[in-house]
Design a protein around this motif. Structure first.
Motif, short mmCIF file in Angstrom:
data_model
loop_
_atom_site.label_atom_id
_atom_site.label_comp_id
_atom_site.label_asym_id
_atom_site.label_seq_id
_atom_site.Cartn_x
_atom_site.Cartn_y
_atom_site.Cartn_z
N VAL A 111 0.84 -1.21 0.00
CA VAL A 111 0.00 0.00 0.00
C VAL A 111 0.87 1.25 0.00
CG1 VAL A 111 -1.60 1.36 1.39
CG2 VAL A 111 -2.00 -1.08 1.06
N LYS A 112 1.92 1.23 0.80
CA LYS A 112 2.81 2.40 0.88
C LYS A 112 3.52 2.63 -0.45
CE LYS A 112 4.69 5.84 3.00
NZ LYS A 112 3.86 7.02 3.35
N ARG A 113 3.93 1.55 -1.11
CA ARG A 113 4.58 1.71 -2.41
C ARG A 113 3.60 2.31 -3.42
NH1 ARG A 113 9.14 -0.67 -4.45
NH2 ARG A 113 9.23 -2.29 -2.86
N SER A 114 2.35 1.87 -3.39
CA SER A 114 1.33 2.42 -4.30
C SER A 114 1.07 3.89 -4.00
CB SER A 114 0.03 1.62 -4.18
OG SER A 114 0.21 0.30 -4.57
N GLU A 115 1.05 4.23 -2.71
CA GLU A 115 0.85 5.64 -2.33
C GLU A 115 1.99 6.51 -2.85
OE1 GLU A 115 0.49 5.52 1.88
OE2 GLU A 115 -1.65 5.00 1.87
N MET A 116 3.21 5.98 -2.81
CA MET A 116 4.36 6.76 -3.29
C MET A 116 4.30 6.94 -4.81
SD MET A 116 7.66 5.78 -0.99
CE MET A 116 8.46 7.22 -1.69
N ASP A 117 3.85 5.90 -5.51
CA ASP A 117 3.69 6.02 -6.97
C ASP A 117 2.65 7.09 -7.30
OD1 ASP A 117 5.55 4.04 -7.33
OD2 ASP A 117 4.07 2.43 -7.61
N ALA A 118 1.55 7.06 -6.55
CA ALA A 118 0.50 8.05 -6.78
C ALA A 118 0.98 9.46 -6.45
CB ALA A 118 -0.73 7.70 -5.94
N LEU A 119 1.78 9.58 -5.39
CA LEU A 119 2.30 10.89 -5.00
C LEU A 119 3.25 11.42 -6.06
CD1 LEU A 119 2.64 13.14 -2.89
CD2 LEU A 119 4.48 11.77 -1.85
N ALA A 120 4.08 10.55 -6.63
CA ALA A 120 5.02 10.98 -7.66
C ALA A 120 4.26 11.52 -8.88
CB ALA A 120 5.92 9.82 -8.05
N LYS A 121 3.20 10.82 -9.24
CA LYS A 121 2.41 11.29 -10.38
C LYS A 121 1.74 12.62 -10.07
CE LYS A 121 1.48 6.66 -12.20
NZ LYS A 121 0.44 5.64 -12.52
N GLN A 122 1.25 12.74 -8.84
CA GLN A 122 0.58 13.98 -8.43
C GLN A 122 1.54 15.16 -8.47
OE1 GLN A 122 -1.19 13.77 -4.55
NE2 GLN A 122 -1.67 15.94 -4.48
N LEU A 123 2.78 14.92 -8.11
CA LEU A 123 3.78 15.98 -8.10
C LEU A 123 4.41 16.20 -9.47
CD1 LEU A 123 5.59 15.08 -4.73
CD2 LEU A 123 3.96 16.95 -5.12
N GLY A 124 4.02 15.39 -10.46
CA GLY A 124 4.57 15.55 -11.80
C GLY A 124 5.96 14.99 -11.95
N LEU A 125 6.31 14.01 -11.12
CA LEU A 125 7.65 13.41 -11.18
C LEU A 125 7.58 12.18 -12.07
CD1 LEU A 125 8.48 13.61 -7.36
CD2 LEU A 125 9.06 15.26 -9.15
N THR A 126 8.27 12.24 -13.20
CA THR A 126 8.18 11.16 -14.18
C THR A 126 9.52 10.55 -14.53
OG1 THR A 126 8.30 12.80 -15.97
CG2 THR A 126 6.10 12.14 -15.21
N LYS A 127 10.60 11.30 -14.37
CA LYS A 127 11.91 10.82 -14.79
C LYS A 127 12.67 10.25 -13.60
CE LYS A 127 16.08 12.19 -17.31
NZ LYS A 127 16.82 13.30 -17.96
N THR A 128 12.75 8.93 -13.56
CA THR A 128 13.47 8.26 -12.47
C THR A 128 14.97 8.34 -12.72
OG1 THR A 128 11.63 6.72 -12.16
CG2 THR A 128 13.75 6.10 -11.21
N SER A 181 7.78 11.41 2.31
CA SER A 181 7.20 10.10 2.10
C SER A 181 8.27 9.01 2.11
CB SER A 181 6.43 10.08 0.78
OG SER A 181 5.80 8.83 0.58
N VAL A 182 9.45 9.33 1.60
CA VAL A 182 10.57 8.37 1.63
C VAL A 182 10.92 8.03 3.08
CG1 VAL A 182 13.04 8.08 1.16
CG2 VAL A 182 11.52 9.01 -0.61
N GLN A 183 10.98 9.04 3.93
CA GLN A 183 11.32 8.82 5.34
C GLN A 183 10.23 7.98 6.03
OE1 GLN A 183 14.14 9.51 6.80
NE2 GLN A 183 14.97 10.46 4.95
N GLU A 184 8.98 8.25 5.69
CA GLU A 184 7.88 7.46 6.28
C GLU A 184 7.97 6.00 5.83
OE1 GLU A 184 4.45 9.50 4.91
OE2 GLU A 184 4.61 11.14 6.37
#
Length: 284
Positions: A111-128, A181-184
């Motif tokens: 669940v936490k990994r999915s939340e982080m993926d969703a947060l990245a998309k929300q923040l417009g972060l696409t380039k890993t 979120s990384v720290q959490e």
């Protein structure tokens, strides 16, 4: 629990039967003047205690069956279970492989990994740009073969999450929110690791204790009873010593059943850490 309760009730009945025979014999010997009142009272007291223990064991058996019936949604009279607990496994799960499986399967981490993926998309972060291991464990040292042989490097345990190219827009805010979120996530993984190690240590300890009772204490009690039977047959010891050692042997078997039950409960609790945090599953 239900299987163990049935076994314990069965052995409690044996203790009660032995104590009853001993108390009756003591009563008859006292009536003929061959046994003093103190010894007769001791045997009677043990029988009274054994009868009480048997009653409690039967009550525990009923409660265990009813608890199982409620979980399965059936009547207790409809239950058909094993007559005895499974034996100890010949080999145990290794902690490292178990930890990695838990990180890949635990619902709270997924669940936490999915939340982080969703947060990245929300923040417009696409380039890993890279992945980081929030556990930061080094290679494990694994012993293969004999103790005299050198250690080899084992697998790395990892829970990786992506870091991104923050770009030019909203850099401070996006980076701050994502790194929080990384720290959490790191804290969640640390807690999971602690829970797994705690349950694994209990699992190993219960296994070692149960094996010691099975391989050392129970055979020793059995050997003592056998030697006493030989002495009794040769009229070298009293029947009360024989009764006492018979009760001690049955008590050691009861101790083994209880320890074996505790091991399988510890195994179940360890397997549950593959699903989620114990606190989460307990509704806390």
């Amino acid at each position: 629990n239900a299987v163990a309760a049935t076994e314990l009730a069965r052995y409690s009945a044996q203790v009660k039967e032995s104590a009853e025979a001993s108390a009756e014999l003591a009563k008859r010997l006292h009536e003929t003047g061959n046994w003093n009142r103190l010894e007769q009272s001791r045997e009677q007291s043990f029988y009274a205690d054994a009868a009480l223990e048997y009653a409690n064991a039967k009550n525990a058996e009923v409660r265990a069956y009813e608890a199982l019936a409620r979980q399965l949604g059936v009547k207790a009279s409809q239950l058909t279970i094993q007559s005895r607990l499974p034996d100890l496994p010949k080999s145990l799960s290794e902690l490292q492989a178990f930890e990695q499986n838990a990180y890949e399967q635990r619902l709270d981490l997924l669940v936490k990994r999915s939340e982080m993926d969703a947060l990245a998309k929300q923040l417009g972060l696409t380039k890993t740009t890279r992945f980081i291991n929030v556990i930061e464990l080094g290679p494990a040292r694994v012993l293969e073969g004999r103790r005299s042989e050198p250690y080899k490097k084992g697998i790395d345990i990892a829970f990786e999450i992506p870091l991104f190219d923050w770009g030019q827009a909203k850099v401070p805010r996006a980076e701050s929110i994502y790194m929080q979120s990384v720290q959490e996530t790191a804290q969640l993984v640390t807690n999971a690791q602690s829970e797994i190690r705690e349950r694994y240590n209990t699992y190993r300890t219960k296994h070692d204790v149960t094996r010691h009772i099975r391989d050392e204490i129970v055979p020793l009690r059995k050997r003592i009873l056998y030697e006493d039977q030989l002495r009794y047959n040769g009229m070298l010891t009293s029947p009360f010593e024989l009764f006492g050692d018979a009760r001690a042997q049955v008590q050691s078997v009861k101790g083994y059943i209880e320890s074996l039950r505790d091991f399988w409960l510890a195994d179940a609790e360890l397997q549950a850490t593959l699903v989620a945090s114990p606190r989460l599953m307990e509704g806390q």
